[in-house]
Write a protein that holds these residues in place. Structure first.
Motif, PDB file in Angstrom:
ATOM      1  N   ARG A 151       0.853  -1.200   0.000  1.00  0.00           N
ATOM      2  CA  ARG A 151       0.000   0.000   0.000  1.00  0.00           C
ATOM      3  C   ARG A 151       0.886   1.246   0.000  1.00  0.00           C
ATOM      4  NH1 ARG A 151      -4.060  -0.929   4.940  1.00  0.00           N
ATOM      5  NH2 ARG A 151      -4.797   1.107   4.204  1.00  0.00           N
ATOM      6  N   ALA A 154       0.114   4.920   1.168  1.00  0.00           N
ATOM      7  CA  ALA A 154      -1.247   4.981   1.702  1.00  0.00           C
ATOM      8  C   ALA A 154      -1.307   4.960   3.226  1.00  0.00           C
ATOM      9  CB  ALA A 154      -2.077   3.817   1.147  1.00  0.00           C
ATOM     10  N   LEU A 155      -0.217   4.547   3.857  1.00  0.00           N
ATOM     11  CA  LEU A 155      -0.206   4.500   5.320  1.00  0.00           C
ATOM     12  C   LEU A 155       0.403   5.788   5.883  1.00  0.00           C
ATOM     13  CD1 LEU A 155       0.971   0.834   6.039  1.00  0.00           C
ATOM     14  CD2 LEU A 155      -1.365   1.722   5.854  1.00  0.00           C
ATOM     15  N   ASN A 156      -0.162   6.247   6.982  1.00  0.00           N
ATOM     16  CA  ASN A 156       0.329   7.456   7.646  1.00  0.00           C
ATOM     17  C   ASN A 156       1.015   7.094   8.957  1.00  0.00           C
ATOM     18  OD1 ASN A 156      -0.946   9.059   5.667  1.00  0.00           O
ATOM     19  ND2 ASN A 156      -2.868   9.017   6.824  1.00  0.00           N
ATOM     20  N   GLN A 182       3.462   8.286   4.829  1.00  0.00           N
ATOM     21  CA  GLN A 182       3.215   9.718   4.892  1.00  0.00           C
ATOM     22  C   GLN A 182       3.362  10.219   6.332  1.00  0.00           C
ATOM     23  OE1 GLN A 182       2.836  11.476   2.015  1.00  0.00           O
ATOM     24  NE2 GLN A 182       3.219   9.437   1.137  1.00  0.00           N
TER      25      GLN A 182
END
Length: 325
Positions: A151, A154-156, A182
């Motif tokens: 992903r 897409a991961l924070n 992120q």
């Protein structure tokens, strides 16, 4: 002749100062001391500082007052001590950030920690912990990295600000594992944990004292610690290094320093008193309750730690492209 006379007077004054300095140090302390903590009351540095100052006051025979001067990630209070009179009555209790990463992350830093501060002792070390939202379908570092790769972007992850220890630790892992996450900065760890429990971010590094109550409550999941070898405060938790990333390390540490120019006799007295305090059974127990491993090193060793840590984190900062603020 006038210039020569002035030079002789200056030389005589310097010699006199050198001659009386040891005697003056013998009478120290003759009034209360202040221990500046550049973080808020109730923070981890504040809690450990208060454990030490209570004992230090008893051994020195003078009150040692904790003075909280938070702001700018610890730089404000640290700068205040760097500019204080080097008379042994103002001390600094701080973490690694203001000493080793601040010079690379602050454009207008008001102090030089290597020129304006005199190391006294490394008080304690602590791992950081990699934690994730407990709803994330990962249970170890390898699964986390695999998910992040599947992903990408897409991961924070959260931290307590640009250039903070939590930020740099994750940037180090990103580089070593080849993953894209992120970064979402927050004012403090309470906001980071709230965001993780609420699902706005999925991961982050933080100190165990903040993370473990939520881990024990089943709201966060701990994946790894950031020491090179397993730590006595969380012995069952694997390290990031043993999880496939040898050399990964991102520890937190706390230390006592004084303004540069503080008489060596006073530095030595403080060092000896503090090492004895750190070695006492009740203090060690209180530190371990906060997930800190007691240390107590010589001033020269603390200076070496500062220098080596600065070199290592400067590389991470440059590689991640973290810009000074």
């Amino acid at each position: 002749m006038t210039s020569r006379r002035h030079a002789l007077i200056a030389l005589a004054c310097a010699c006199a100062a050198g001659a009386v300095s040891p005697a003056w140090a013998d009478t120290w302390p003759s009034r209360p001391l202040r221990m500046v903590v550049p973080f808020p009351a109730g923070s981890s540095p504040d809690l450990i500082a208060r454990i030490l100052t209570e004992k230090l006051a008893a051994t020195l025979g003078q009150p040692v007052v904790v003075e909280n001067r938070p702001g700018a990630g610890g730089n404000i209070g640290t700068g205040m001590v760097a500019k204080a009179a080097p008379d042994g009555y103002t001390l600094l209790f701080t973490i690694n950030g203001p000493l080793v990463t601040a010079p690379s992350l602050s454009r207008n830093l008001s102090y030089d920690p290597f020129r304006q501060l005199a190391p006294v002792t490394l008080v304690a070390t602590s791992p950081n912990v990699l934690v994730v939202d407990a709803r994330l379908p990962v249970h170890d570092v390898r699964e986390f990295v695999a998910l992040a790769k599947s992903r990408a972007g897409a991961l924070n992850y959260g931290s307590v600000g640009n250039g903070s220890a939590a930020h740099l630790a994750m940037e180090q892992l990103k580089a070593m594992a080849g993953i894209d996450l992120q970064h979402v900065p927050y004012p403090g760890f309470p906001q980071v944990t709230t965001a993780m429990v609420g699902g706005q971010i999925q991961a982050g590094f933080m100190v165990p004292a903040i993370a473990m109550p939520l881990v024990n409550a089943g709201k966060l999941r701990i994946l790894a610690v950031t020491t090179t070898g397993r730590t006595a405060v969380l012995p069952s938790v694997p390290t990031v290094a043993e999880s496939g990333y040898p050399g990964f390390e991102a520890i937190s540490w706390q230390a006592v320093l004084a303004p540069a120019g503080t008489p060596p006799a006073i530095i030595d007295r403080l060092y000896r008193e503090l090492v004895a305090i750190i070695g006492s059974a009740d203090v060690r127990e209180k530190m371990r309750a906060q997930y800190f491993v007691p240390a107590g090193t010589a001033p020269a060793s603390l200076r070496q730690t500062m220098a080596s840590e600065k070199v290592r984190w400067d590389k991470v900062i440059r590689a991640a492209g973290v810009q000074p603020e």
